[in-house]
Write a protein that holds these residues in place. Structure first.
Motif, PDB file in Angstrom:
ATOM      1  N   PRO A   1      -2.432  12.421 -12.434  1.00 46.59           N
ATOM      2  CA  PRO A   1      -2.943  13.764 -12.963  1.00 46.59           C
ATOM      3  C   PRO A   1      -3.972  14.141 -11.766  1.00 46.59           C
ATOM      4  N   PRO A   2      -4.200  15.485 -11.552  1.00 51.14           N
ATOM      5  CA  PRO A   2      -4.853  16.151 -10.534  1.00 51.14           C
ATOM      6  C   PRO A   2      -6.183  15.513 -10.286  1.00 51.14           C
ATOM      7  N   GLU A   3      -6.932  14.922 -11.421  1.00 53.44           N
ATOM      8  CA  GLU A   3      -8.507  14.774 -11.032  1.00 53.44           C
ATOM      9  C   GLU A   3      -8.455  13.259 -10.578  1.00 53.44           C
ATOM     10  N   GLU A   4      -7.300  12.416 -10.709  1.00 56.67           N
ATOM     11  CA  GLU A   4      -7.261  11.163 -10.106  1.00 56.67           C
ATOM     12  C   GLU A   4      -6.776  11.100  -8.631  1.00 56.67           C
ATOM     13  N   LYS A   5      -5.999  12.156  -8.374  1.00 62.31           N
ATOM     14  CA  LYS A   5      -5.034  12.316  -7.241  1.00 62.31           C
ATOM     15  C   LYS A   5      -5.887  11.860  -5.874  1.00 62.31           C
ATOM     16  N   SER A   6      -7.094  12.778  -5.749  1.00 59.04           N
ATOM     17  CA  SER A   6      -7.761  12.688  -4.608  1.00 59.04           C
ATOM     18  C   SER A   6      -8.738  11.472  -4.456  1.00 59.04           C
ATOM     19  N   MET A   7      -9.140  10.892  -5.721  1.00 57.91           N
ATOM     20  CA  MET A   7     -10.014   9.754  -5.554  1.00 57.91           C
ATOM     21  C   MET A   7      -9.033   8.451  -5.313  1.00 57.91           C
ATOM     22  N   MET A   8      -7.890   8.534  -5.688  1.00 58.95           N
ATOM     23  CA  MET A   8      -6.891   7.442  -5.631  1.00 58.95           C
ATOM     24  C   MET A   8      -6.542   7.467  -4.232  1.00 58.95           C
ATOM     25  N   GLY A   9      -6.260   8.358  -3.736  1.00 57.77           N
ATOM     26  CA  GLY A   9      -5.632   8.611  -2.255  1.00 57.77           C
ATOM     27  C   GLY A   9      -6.713   8.245  -1.251  1.00 57.77           C
ATOM     28  N   LYS A  10      -8.072   8.415  -1.651  1.00 57.78           N
ATOM     29  CA  LYS A  10      -9.136   7.925  -0.771  1.00 57.78           C
ATOM     30  C   LYS A  10      -9.293   6.565  -0.757  1.00 57.78           C
ATOM     31  N   MET A  11      -9.065   5.993  -2.015  1.00 57.68           N
ATOM     32  CA  MET A  11      -9.258   4.425  -2.398  1.00 57.68           C
ATOM     33  C   MET A  11      -8.187   3.807  -1.620  1.00 57.68           C
ATOM     34  N   ALA A  12      -6.910   4.251  -1.901  1.00 59.38           N
ATOM     35  CA  ALA A  12      -5.692   3.573  -1.131  1.00 59.38           C
ATOM     36  C   ALA A  12      -5.977   3.523   0.438  1.00 59.38           C
ATOM     37  N   ASN A  13      -6.470   4.919   1.080  1.00 55.08           N
ATOM     38  CA  ASN A  13      -6.889   4.701   2.451  1.00 55.08           C
ATOM     39  C   ASN A  13      -7.724   4.060   2.702  1.00 55.08           C
ATOM     40  N   GLN A  14      -8.809   3.791   1.953  1.00 57.54           N
ATOM     41  CA  GLN A  14     -10.077   3.114   2.061  1.00 57.54           C
ATOM     42  C   GLN A  14      -9.559   1.421   2.421  1.00 57.54           C
ATOM     43  N   LEU A  15      -8.446   1.235   1.496  1.00 55.05           N
ATOM     44  CA  LEU A  15      -7.949  -0.178   1.120  1.00 55.05           C
ATOM     45  C   LEU A  15      -7.056  -0.516   2.465  1.00 55.05           C
ATOM     46  N   LYS A  16      -6.237   0.398   2.899  1.00 55.08           N
ATOM     47  CA  LYS A  16      -5.601   0.234   3.911  1.00 55.08           C
ATOM     48  C   LYS A  16      -6.444  -0.096   5.472  1.00 55.08           C
ATOM     49  N   LEU A  17      -7.598   0.467   5.586  1.00 55.61           N
ATOM     50  CA  LEU A  17      -8.311   0.141   6.672  1.00 55.61           C
ATOM     51  C   LEU A  17      -9.026  -0.953   6.603  1.00 55.61           C
ATOM     52  N   GLU A  18      -9.343  -1.265   5.127  1.00 56.43           N
ATOM     53  CA  GLU A  18     -10.069  -2.803   5.152  1.00 56.43           C
ATOM     54  C   GLU A  18      -9.184  -3.774   5.492  1.00 56.43           C
TER      55      GLU A  18
ATOM     56  N   ILE B   1       0.903  -1.303  -0.016  1.00 56.82           N
ATOM     57  CA  ILE B   1      -0.040   0.171   0.073  1.00 56.82           C
ATOM     58  C   ILE B   1       0.888   1.147  -0.062  1.00 56.82           C
ATOM     59  N   LYS B   2       1.819   1.317   0.904  1.00 61.78           N
ATOM     60  CA  LYS B   2       2.973   2.305   0.917  1.00 61.78           C
ATOM     61  C   LYS B   2       3.329   2.724  -0.483  1.00 61.78           C
ATOM     62  N   GLU B   3       3.951   1.795  -1.345  1.00 60.56           N
ATOM     63  CA  GLU B   3       4.095   1.609  -2.669  1.00 60.56           C
ATOM     64  C   GLU B   3       3.320   2.518  -3.577  1.00 60.56           C
ATOM     65  N   ILE B   4       2.145   2.149  -3.343  1.00 61.87           N
ATOM     66  CA  ILE B   4       0.948   2.683  -4.311  1.00 61.87           C
ATOM     67  C   ILE B   4       0.619   4.298  -3.873  1.00 61.87           C
ATOM     68  N   MET B   5       0.738   4.407  -2.492  1.00 62.73           N
ATOM     69  CA  MET B   5       0.593   5.806  -1.904  1.00 62.73           C
ATOM     70  C   MET B   5       1.809   6.829  -2.497  1.00 62.73           C
ATOM     71  N   LYS B   6       2.994   6.099  -2.668  1.00 60.27           N
ATOM     72  CA  LYS B   6       4.073   6.897  -3.145  1.00 60.27           C
ATOM     73  C   LYS B   6       3.645   7.697  -4.657  1.00 60.27           C
ATOM     74  N   ALA B   7       2.956   6.562  -5.276  1.00 63.34           N
ATOM     75  CA  ALA B   7       3.062   7.014  -6.719  1.00 63.34           C
ATOM     76  C   ALA B   7       1.552   8.032  -6.759  1.00 63.34           C
ATOM     77  N   ILE B   8       1.116   8.112  -5.910  1.00 61.50           N
ATOM     78  CA  ILE B   8      -0.189   9.124  -5.900  1.00 61.50           C
ATOM     79  C   ILE B   8       0.207  10.485  -6.316  1.00 61.50           C
ATOM     80  N   PRO B   9       1.137  11.042  -5.716  1.00 62.23           N
ATOM     81  CA  PRO B   9       1.614  12.542  -6.103  1.00 62.23           C
ATOM     82  C   PRO B   9       1.962  12.814  -7.542  1.00 62.23           C
ATOM     83  N   SER B  10       2.167  11.567  -8.208  1.00 60.60           N
ATOM     84  CA  SER B  10       2.493  11.779  -9.708  1.00 60.60           C
ATOM     85  C   SER B  10       1.322  11.701 -10.395  1.00 60.60           C
TER      86      SER B  10
END
Ligand code: DAH
Length: 351
Positions: free
Chosen positions: A51-68, A40-49
């Motif tokens: 495109p802005p429209e995907e950033k926040s959605m992916m961030g949320k999904m990754a966090n969600q997955l982490k909790l799950e 998950i950390k690996e994926i999160m590292k890639a989020i900043p790069s």
């Protein structure tokens, strides 16, 4: 693209957790997905790069997955330790239904100390007296508490009209059975069972329909003694009882024999010792006389020998009977017999 990676990661994590067979394996899975260098950390590292429209959605999904996944990890751990929800607990636990019901069971904890019981003061006195008389060569005999009139009265030379036979002095049951009112019954039983020489004591419970007060109980304990042989004299009786009293109450104790009457002994005596509580100076226990009665005794009546078929010309003997509660009370200065039977640990634990 990244979304697909997250979905694939979720199903792999679930598979891995389902396959884990030990807490250690679950821990591996946790570190692999959620650890500092985990998937998950690996994926999160890639989020900043992204495109802005995907950033926040992916961030949320990754966090969600982490909790799950962390929830799944905790759930998987519970298969091994149902009561523990601590994610830092890495100790593998044995599975056992009884333990599941009660929660975790830690073998390394010290055991719970159970309070020790101890022997009741009356039993202590009986044991001590048994030990003293066994050193003087006396065997220990027992008889039934449910008795026939024959053993409690007839064979002991108690006449048919004697007041102790009345039902205000003895508990009667049907069929001429009674609760023995004295351990003297065991004299008869032992003499019938054996031949002289006899030296025995008989401890046990006796019953009397007395009104219960500080000095009387409807059940109490006696110890009977009997010695039968050729040429036994009153001197032997005095010697045996004096030896006993000095061991039980102390070497300085004095004894006196007062003439008395019992149907089964002739002559009979009541035996007093100098009061051990006040050193014969006079106190409540000895009614300020310096003496206390401890037992009854005497030479076996020839009629008793006749009842058991012994030749009264050939054999003589002595007998004695003492109350165990009384002896215990005298020794410790206890003034109420009821204390022995109330089961109050504040009293019993002092002995
Ligand atoms: N049985 C008597 C009682 O209960 C006590 C007793 C007195 C026993 C004299 C004896 C004896 O053996 O010789 O009071």
């Amino acid at each position: 693209m990244m979304q697909e990676r997250l979905v694939a990661l979720r199903s792999r994590a679930k598979d891995d957790l389902a396959k884990a067979k030990t807490l250690n394996e679950i821990e591996y899975v946790r570190v692999h997905y959620l650890g500092r260098k985990g998937a998950i950390k690996e994926i999160m590292k890639a989020i900043p790069s992204l495109p802005p429209e995907e950033k926040s959605m992916m961030g949320k999904m990754a966090n969600q997955l982490k909790l799950e996944i962390s929830d799944e990890v905790e759930g998987a751990k519970k298969r091994f330790s149902p009561s523990s929800d601590s994610s830092t607990d890495k100790t593998p636990r044995l599975k056992n239904n009884a333990q599941d019901a009660k929660g975790s069971f830690d073998l390394s904890l010290p055991g719970k100390r159970q309070p020790y019981g101890h022997i009741h003061p009356i039993t202590q006195t009986i044991n001590e007296i048994k030990s003293i008389f066994s050193k003087l060569g006396f065997a220990v005999e027992y008889g039934p508490e449910l008795e026939q009139e024959y053993y409690n009265f007839d064979a002991l030379n108690v006449p048919p009209d004697h007041p102790s036979r009345e039902d205000f002095d003895t508990f009667y049951l049907d069929n001429k059975l009674l609760l023995r009112s004295q351990t003297s019954t065991v004299q008869i039983r032992t003499m019938k069972k054996r031949r002289p020489p006899i030296r025995m004591i008989a401890p046990g419970k006796v019953y009397r329909p007395d009104t219960v007060d500080a000095r009387h109980a409807s059940m109490f304990h006696q110890i009977e003694g009997l010695l039968v042989d050729e040429g036994v004299s009153f001197q032997d009786l005095k010697y045996a009882l004096t030896s006993f009293s000095k061991i039980y109450f102390g070497q300085d104790i004095k004894m006196r024999f007062r003439p008395s009457f019992f149907p089964f002994t002739e002559p009979s005596a009541e035996v007093d010792i100098s009061c051990s509580i006040c050193n014969a100076k006079g106190c409540r226990v000895c009614s300020h006389s310096g003496w206390v009665e401890v037992l009854g005794a005497g030479m076996v009546d020839p009629n008793v020998f006749e009842a058991v078929g012994y030749d009264a010309e050939k054999y003589t003997g002595f007998a004695f009977g003492m109350g165990v509660e009384r002896l215990t009370m005298l020794r410790y200065g206890i003034d109420d017999i009821r204390l022995f039977f109330e089961n109050d640990l504040r009293f019993l634990s002092q002995f």
